[in-house]
Design a protein around this motif. Structure first.
Motif, PDB file in Angstrom:
ATOM      1  N   SER A  52      -3.626  12.309   5.684  1.00 24.82           N
ATOM      2  CA  SER A  52      -2.758  12.417   4.508  1.00 24.82           C
ATOM      3  C   SER A  52      -1.793  11.243   4.484  1.00 24.82           C
ATOM      4  O   SER A  52      -1.077  10.998   5.443  1.00 24.82           O
ATOM      5  CB  SER A  52      -1.982  13.731   4.536  1.00 24.82           C
ATOM      6  OG  SER A  52      -2.845  14.842   4.536  1.00 24.82           O
ATOM      7  N   ARG A  53      -1.783  10.520   3.375  1.00 28.15           N
ATOM      8  CA  ARG A  53      -0.913   9.356   3.252  1.00 28.15           C
ATOM      9  C   ARG A  53       0.145   9.525   2.169  1.00 28.15           C
ATOM     10  O   ARG A  53       1.195   8.893   2.228  1.00 28.15           O
ATOM     11  CB  ARG A  53      -1.756   8.112   2.956  1.00 28.15           C
ATOM     12  CG  ARG A  53      -2.671   7.721   4.089  1.00 28.15           C
ATOM     13  CD  ARG A  53      -1.870   7.221   5.275  1.00 28.15           C
ATOM     14  NE  ARG A  53      -0.992   6.144   4.883  1.00 28.15           N
ATOM     15  CZ  ARG A  53      -1.360   4.868   4.779  1.00 28.15           C
ATOM     16  NH1 ARG A  53      -2.613   4.527   5.060  1.00 28.15           N
ATOM     17  NH2 ARG A  53      -0.508   3.939   4.424  1.00 28.15           N
TER      18      ARG A  53
ATOM     19  N   LEU B 152       0.803   4.201  -2.972  1.00 21.87           N
ATOM     20  CA  LEU B 152       0.330   5.574  -2.817  1.00 21.87           C
ATOM     21  C   LEU B 152       1.406   6.578  -3.226  1.00 21.87           C
ATOM     22  O   LEU B 152       1.124   7.573  -3.915  1.00 21.87           O
ATOM     23  CB  LEU B 152      -0.103   5.815  -1.378  1.00 21.87           C
ATOM     24  CG  LEU B 152      -1.245   4.923  -0.865  1.00 21.87           C
ATOM     25  CD1 LEU B 152      -1.550   5.251   0.589  1.00 21.87           C
ATOM     26  CD2 LEU B 152      -2.483   5.077  -1.721  1.00 21.87           C
ATOM     27  N   ASP B 153       2.635   6.339  -2.801  1.00 23.24           N
ATOM     28  CA  ASP B 153       3.730   7.260  -3.145  1.00 23.24           C
ATOM     29  C   ASP B 153       3.948   7.328  -4.655  1.00 23.24           C
ATOM     30  O   ASP B 153       4.135   8.416  -5.224  1.00 23.24           O
ATOM     31  CB  ASP B 153       5.019   6.832  -2.450  1.00 23.24           C
ATOM     32  CG  ASP B 153       4.957   7.029  -0.943  1.00 23.24           C
ATOM     33  OD1 ASP B 153       4.138   7.848  -0.486  1.00 23.24           O
ATOM     34  OD2 ASP B 153       5.713   6.347  -0.226  1.00 23.24           O
TER      35      ASP B 153
ATOM     36  N   GLU C 283       0.806  -1.220   0.000  1.00 24.49           N
ATOM     37  CA  GLU C 283       0.000   0.000   0.000  1.00 24.49           C
ATOM     38  C   GLU C 283       0.842   1.274   0.000  1.00 24.49           C
ATOM     39  O   GLU C 283       0.600   2.183  -0.799  1.00 24.49           O
ATOM     40  CB  GLU C 283      -0.940   0.001   1.203  1.00 24.49           C
ATOM     41  CG  GLU C 283      -1.851   1.206   1.265  1.00 24.49           C
ATOM     42  CD  GLU C 283      -2.859   1.106   2.383  1.00 24.49           C
ATOM     43  OE1 GLU C 283      -3.070   2.110   3.080  1.00 24.49           O
ATOM     44  OE2 GLU C 283      -3.434   0.008   2.572  1.00 24.49           O
ATOM     45  N   ALA C 284       1.812   1.387   0.871  1.00 26.28           N
ATOM     46  CA  ALA C 284       2.587   2.626   0.979  1.00 26.28           C
ATOM     47  C   ALA C 284       3.327   2.950  -0.321  1.00 26.28           C
ATOM     48  O   ALA C 284       3.227   4.080  -0.832  1.00 26.28           O
ATOM     49  CB  ALA C 284       3.556   2.546   2.155  1.00 26.28           C
TER      50      ALA C 284
ATOM     51  N   ASP D 223      -9.243   7.297   8.531  1.00 30.05           N
ATOM     52  CA  ASP D 223      -8.819   6.705   9.797  1.00 30.05           C
ATOM     53  C   ASP D 223     -10.034   6.749  10.716  1.00 30.05           C
ATOM     54  O   ASP D 223     -10.341   7.775  11.321  1.00 30.05           O
ATOM     55  CB  ASP D 223      -7.653   7.496  10.391  1.00 30.05           C
ATOM     56  CG  ASP D 223      -7.072   6.838  11.639  1.00 30.05           C
ATOM     57  OD1 ASP D 223      -7.790   6.036  12.273  1.00 30.05           O
ATOM     58  OD2 ASP D 223      -5.916   7.131  11.991  1.00 30.05           O
TER      59      ASP D 223
ATOM     60  N   SER E 173      -4.432  16.387   8.677  1.00 28.12           N
ATOM     61  CA  SER E 173      -5.578  15.484   8.688  1.00 28.12           C
ATOM     62  C   SER E 173      -6.847  16.321   8.705  1.00 28.12           C
ATOM     63  O   SER E 173      -6.925  17.331   9.409  1.00 28.12           O
ATOM     64  CB  SER E 173      -5.542  14.557   9.912  1.00 28.12           C
ATOM     65  OG  SER E 173      -4.404  13.714   9.862  1.00 28.12           O
TER      66      SER E 173
ATOM     67  N   LEU F  93       2.329  16.182   4.883  1.00 26.08           N
ATOM     68  CA  LEU F  93       1.557  14.958   5.090  1.00 26.08           C
ATOM     69  C   LEU F  93       1.107  14.785   6.533  1.00 26.08           C
ATOM     70  O   LEU F  93       0.516  13.760   6.876  1.00 26.08           O
ATOM     71  CB  LEU F  93       2.382  13.742   4.653  1.00 26.08           C
ATOM     72  CG  LEU F  93       2.762  13.698   3.176  1.00 26.08           C
ATOM     73  CD1 LEU F  93       3.537  12.421   2.863  1.00 26.08           C
ATOM     74  CD2 LEU F  93       1.524  13.794   2.290  1.00 26.08           C
TER      75      LEU F  93
END
Length: 580
Positions: free
Chosen positions: A285-286, A255-256, A251-252, A277, A300, A297
């Motif tokens: 923010s992810r 997204l990046d 996932e990380a 969340d 929120s 980031l």
């Protein structure tokens, strides 16, 4: 106050970005024409075509109109359109020329496509954007009719402040403002200015009208082609971005990489991805990236604040478009990012997949507006991204479940090893004598375990006699008998005698009925008799203790081992009882 009563109006037409008037250059200096690309275009107006004493020079109208039609309709972009318009009007001898168009669907922002000024640099460069409210003359030509000021110094329609600004400071004595119309829609304007009073002849008006009409049609075609090209480019870029993120399983990084592609490959000014969340009740923010600036980031957005565009898109389940990012950036904690990057438009699309609301994808553009097609393309990409996020999460869950299953399997395997060891215990009862009690069904898997445990114990204990107690085996068939015979033969190869003990009458009857041959195997009725047999094979026997002197009043007997017998020659530790 008339169409030009606003003092800002002449500056918007002929002034600088800050609204201050620019000096009119000498007519003897060379002419300069700047298009949208910042380069010179067209030819300077011929002095021979200029009026003498305010009287227009004669114009050969038909050839001029034919030449204008050929030149303008062949233009393929705004730069070539501007150059063709200058060339088409060069016979008029004007001192300055502006071509502008609206750059948004709401016709609220006017952009200078190109500007030409005789004798020097134009006061308002090409590419300058002006709010429609600062250009009141546009309202007068919106119906399709031009405005002609033959002498700005005496025209009563001009406010005195505007008159002084145009005549005294900017040197503009005559101005013609023609609309660029498509049907009843105003697309932009064409402006021709003179440094002296000028009377517009019917031929001039016809030529200016034709050039304005041709410019409007060509400009609309250029805009349409540009939109089509941009749409094709956007579709291809989003398609490539979708292929790139589809192969990322975590996932990380997913997204990046998405945020990076939307800025570097697709061409947006900023990209932002926020995921919900639920524990904190926020859109966290992810991932995010800005063109030449960073994205915070740590921000929120509370889910209970629908005034924030991203939160509104999350709750509404459809895209939310904002055309005022430069005004909203502070309210949404963007800091100076929107202003410094030239952000004008942003769209936020919900990320939903598998019936679950995952978060929001946002992108920002420097364009004044986003078309519905572009918003739909971004929404489609958002759906693809949401599916990729959900897939990554499910893959992670499956990986975690698989790891848990592997751990459980390892624990179960270790437990089974313990159970197998406990199910086939080989017990040493005396030097060289082992007992293997069997309980339950004996199958092929268990027989292998019995074989391994038995042979290992024989070798470890240097046993000569092994007692296999089958009292707890409920049924003996040919298969069980075969397993037992194999164990007997294997033990014999190691020099140990195997004695079967505890065969029940029903089991014995079954063995006889099946015709199983146990003639080569020593058998005894129970474990006690089998132990006695094993002791005798080692030259030992079990007998009662001899009577011995005991203190008066003491009775009973002293026994070694755990009950009533003693193997002569040694054995387990003794338990003493007083008396005889």
């Amino acid at each position: 106050m008339t169409d030009s009563d606003d003092p800002r109006s002449p500056a918007a037409l002929h002034g600088t970005r800050d609204g201050s008037p620019a000096p009119l250059a000498s007519r003897q200096e060379p002419a300069t024409a700047l298009g949208p690309d910042g380069h010179q275009h067209g030819q300077p107006a011929s002095d021979g075509a200029r009026e003498v004493g305010g009287t227009p020079a004669p114009i050969d109208l038909v050839p001029a109109m034919i030449a204008a039609t050929r030149a303008i309709t062949c233009a393929t972009d705004e730069a070539s359109l501007f150059a063709a318009a200058i060339e088409s009007l060069s016979c008029l001898g004007h001192d300055a020329f502006y071509l502008s168009r609206f750059c948004d669907d709401a016709n609220s922002v006017l952009e200078i496509v190109g500007v030409w000024k005789r004798g020097g640099a134009p006061p308002v460069p090409a590419g300058t954007r002006l709010q429609r409210s600062t250009y009141p003359g546009l309202e007068k030509i919106a119906a399709g009719d031009p405005i002609l000021y033959e002498d700005c110094a005496t025209d009563p329609r001009l406010h005195e402040t505007t008159r002084r600004l145009m005549v005294d400071k900017m040197g503009i004595r005559s101005m013609a403002l023609f609309p660029l119309m498509h049907g009843d829609r105003l697309l932009g304007s064409l402006s021709a200015n003179y440094g002296a009073p000028h009377v517009y002849s019917p031929e001039e008006r016809q030529l200016l009208t034709l050039v304005a009409q041709l410019s409007a049609v060509t400009l609309l075609g250029i805009r349409s082609r540009k939109q089509i090209d941009e749409k094709v480019r956007l579709v291809q870029a989003l398609y490539r971005a979708g292929d790139a993120v589809a192969v990322i399983s975590e996932e990380a990084p997913l997204l990046d990489r998405t945020a990076e592609l939307l800025v570097n490959e697709v061409g947006y000014v900023i990209s932002w991805i926020g995921l919900v969340d639920h524990e904190r009740g926020v859109l966290a923010s992810r991932a995010g990236l800005g063109r030449n600036f960073g994205v915070d980031l740590s921000i929120s957005h509370p889910l209970d604040n629908p005034r924030i565009a991203a939160v509104a898109a999350f709750h509404q389940g459809h895209p939310v478009v904002r055309h005022d990012l430069h005004e909203r950036c502070e309210a949404e904690a963007w800091g100076e990012a929107a202003t410094s990057a030239g952000l004008r438009t942003g769209v936020y699309v919900p990320l939903r997949a598998g019936g679950e609301a995952l978060g929001v994808l946002g992108v920002g553009s420097s364009d004044e507006r986003m078309t519905e097609d572009e918003v739909a393309l971004i929404a489609a990409f958002g759906n693809q991204l949401a599916a990729a996020i959900l897939r990554a999460r499910r893959d992670r869950e499956r990986t975690e479940q698989l790891a848990q299953l592997e751990q459980a399997y390892d624990r179960q395997a270790r437990l089974l090893d313990v159970v197998r060891e406990l199910s086939t215990p080989v017990i040493p009862v005396h030097d060289g004598i082992l007992v293997l009690p069997l309980v339950g069904t004996v199958d092929s898997n268990r027989s292998a375990q019995i074989m391994d445990s038995l042979l290992s114990a024989i070798e470890r204990e240097q046993a000569s006699v092994v007692l296999i107690d089958v009292t707890g085996v409920p049924m003996v068939d040919t298969g069980v008998a075969d397993h037992l015979l194999r164990a007997v033969r294997a033990a014999a190869l190691l020099g140990a005698e195997v004695v079967l003990v505890g065969i029940a009458p029903t089991v014995a009857q079954t063995i006889v009925q099946l015709g199983v041959d146990l003639s080569g195997v020593t058998t005894r009725g129970d474990l006690q008799v089998g132990i006695a047999h094993a002791l005798r094979r080692r030259g030992l026997e079990i007998r009662p203790l001899q009577a011995a002197a005991a203190p008066p009043g003491a009775g009973g007997a002293r026994l070694r081992t755990s009950g009533e017998a003693l193997a002569r020659g040694g054995g387990p530790p003794r338990r003493e009882s007083r008396g005889r």
